[in-house]
Write a protein that holds these residues in place. Structure first.
Motif, short mmCIF file in Angstrom:
data_model
loop_
_atom_site.label_atom_id
_atom_site.label_comp_id
_atom_site.label_asym_id
_atom_site.label_seq_id
_atom_site.Cartn_x
_atom_site.Cartn_y
_atom_site.Cartn_z
N ALA A 44 4.91 2.42 4.26
CA ALA A 44 4.50 2.30 2.86
C ALA A 44 2.99 2.39 2.72
CB ALA A 44 5.01 0.98 2.27
N LEU A 45 2.26 1.75 3.64
CA LEU A 45 0.80 1.86 3.64
C LEU A 45 0.38 3.29 3.89
CD1 LEU A 45 -2.09 0.77 3.67
CD2 LEU A 45 -1.72 0.09 6.06
N GLU A 46 1.00 3.94 4.83
CA GLU A 46 0.67 5.33 5.16
C GLU A 46 0.91 6.24 3.96
OE1 GLU A 46 -1.06 8.05 7.43
OE2 GLU A 46 -0.57 6.10 8.31
N ALA A 47 2.03 6.03 3.27
CA ALA A 47 2.34 6.86 2.11
C ALA A 47 1.34 6.64 0.98
CB ALA A 47 3.77 6.55 1.63
N ALA A 48 0.84 5.42 0.85
CA ALA A 48 -0.08 5.10 -0.25
C ALA A 48 -1.49 5.59 0.02
CB ALA A 48 -0.09 3.59 -0.49
N LEU A 49 -1.90 5.64 1.29
CA LEU A 49 -3.31 5.88 1.60
C LEU A 49 -3.55 7.02 2.59
CD1 LEU A 49 -5.95 4.55 0.68
CD2 LEU A 49 -5.81 3.08 2.70
N GLY A 50 -2.54 7.40 3.33
CA GLY A 50 -2.72 8.34 4.43
C GLY A 50 -3.34 9.67 4.05
N SER A 51 -2.85 10.29 2.98
CA SER A 51 -3.38 11.61 2.60
C SER A 51 -4.82 11.52 2.13
CB SER A 51 -2.50 12.24 1.52
OG SER A 51 -2.47 11.44 0.35
N LYS A 52 -5.17 10.46 1.41
CA LYS A 52 -6.56 10.26 0.96
C LYS A 52 -7.48 10.08 2.16
CE LYS A 52 -5.58 8.10 -3.53
NZ LYS A 52 -5.78 6.89 -4.34
N LEU A 53 -7.01 9.30 3.13
CA LEU A 53 -7.82 9.09 4.33
C LEU A 53 -8.04 10.40 5.06
CD1 LEU A 53 -9.20 7.37 6.50
CD2 LEU A 53 -6.94 6.94 7.49
N CYS A 54 -7.00 11.19 5.19
CA CYS A 54 -7.11 12.46 5.91
C CYS A 54 -8.11 13.39 5.23
CB CYS A 54 -5.74 13.12 6.01
SG CYS A 54 -5.69 14.49 7.19
#
Length: 264
Positions: free
Chosen positions: A164-174
Motif C-alpha cells: 500500500a505504501l509502494e502504491a501510494a508513493l513508489g511512482s513519485k519516488l521513482c
C-alpha cells in the motif's frame, strides 16, 4: 565494509525504573581516550576511543526527556558498543595473524528530531561507520515514539501493508529519483534500463520519515536512500520530501490516520 544499524529491533520502551544502559570500559579493549558528556537538558552525547575503535553517539533533549525512550536509545548504544568491542578486536587479531595493518574501526550515530506532535516524536539518525577498506559508509535510521503507548514504532508500520505504501508513493519516488540521477550524472536515465543503479528503488530499501510543518499532525513524508542503493558510492545519498495527499492517507492503517493531514 559493514554499516552498523542501530534500529530494527522493534522494541518498546523500558518499564519505569529500568536503569539506562551505560558505555563502560571492557577488559578486552585498551582505552587511549574516553569522554562521556552527561545529559544537558535531556540531550546526551557519548564519545569514546580505544586502540581498536572510536564511537560517537548522540540524541536530542526531546528524546532524552522521555524516560522510556532515553532508556531505549541507551540500550541501543550499549549493544552497538559491545558489537564494536568484539568486531574490532577480532579484526585486529586477524590483521596480526595475516601480517597486514589494522585500521581502527569507527561508528558515529546522531539522532535528530524530524517532528514533535502532541502524540508522536519522529526521529531520524545518520549512521556513519568505517571497518577497514578504501572508505567508510553511511546510512540512515528512523523511529517514531508513541507518547501515549510509550512505544517505539517503525514508520512503515503506520501503513496497512508495504504494498500500500509502494502504491501510494513508489511512482513519485521513482520520478524524483530519476530526475536527480540525471542531474548528477549529466545524462538522462535510459528508458527500460535494467542496470541496478538505473531501476526504481522500492520503499522497502529506503528509510521513511514523518515530518510536520504545523507541529500538530504529520503532513510530510521523507525518503532517504543510502549509498550503493540508487547509485555508486561516489554519487552519494538521495533524500526527498513528499506532501501527504489523499493517496497516502488511504494507505494508512485506521488507527494512525488521525495523526496525518494533507498539506495545504
Amino acid at each position: 565494509m559493514l554499516l552498523v544499524s542501530c534500529g530494527q529491533e522493534g522494541e518498546n520502551g523500558s518499564q519505569p525504573g529500568d536503569p539506562a544502559a551505560t558505555a563502560t570500559a571492557s577488559p578486552g579493549a585498551t582505552a587511549t581516550a574516553v569522554a562521556s558528556e552527561s545529559p544537558v537538558n535531556g540531550a546526551r552525547t557519548v564519545a569514546e576511543e580505544t586502540d581498536d575503535f572510536r564511537l560517537e553517539y548522540s540524541y536530542p533533549a526531546e528524546a532524552g526527556n522521555i524516560q522510556e525512550l532515553a532508556a531505549l536509545l541507551d540500550r541501543r548504544l550499549d549493544r552497538l558498543r559491545n558489537a564494536m568491542v568484539g568486531d574490532s578486536a577480532e579484526a585486529r587479531a586477524d590483521a596480526r595473524d595475516n601480517g597486514f595493518p589494522f585500521n581502527k574501526y569507527s561508528t558515529e550515530v546522531e539522532w535528530q528530531v524530524v517532528a514533535d506532535t502532541p502524540r508522536y516524536l519522529s526521529l531520524s539518525a545518520k549512521i556513519s561507520s568505517y571497518t577497514g577498506g578504501a572508505h567508510g559508509n553511511y546510512g540512515f535510521d528512523a523511529l517514531v515514539w508513541d507518547k501515549e503507548r510509550a512505544a517505539a514504532l517503525e514508520p512503515e508500520t503506520f501503513f496497512t501493508t508495504p504494498e500500500a505504501l509502494e502504491a501510494a508513493l513508489g511512482s513519485k519516488l521513482c520520478e524524483k529519483l530519476n530526475r536527480e540521477r540525471a542531474e548528477r550524472r549529466g545524462q538522462p536515465i535510459a528508458e527500460g534500463s535494467s542496470d541496478i543503479f538505473d531501476v526504481c528503488v522500492p520503499l522497502s530499501d529506503t528509510t521513511v520519515l514523518f515530518g510536520s510543518a504545523s507541529g500538530r499532525a504529520f503532513d510530510r513524508v521523507g525518503v532517504q536512500i543510502g549509498p550503493y542503493v540508487a547509485g555508486p558510492y561516489a554519487e552519494g545519498s538521495y533524500e526527498f520530501t513528499f506532501d501527504v495527499d489523499d493517496k497516502l492517507l488511504t494507505a494508512l492503517r485506521d488507527e494512525y490516520r488521525s495523526a496525518f493531514t494533507t498539506r495545504n
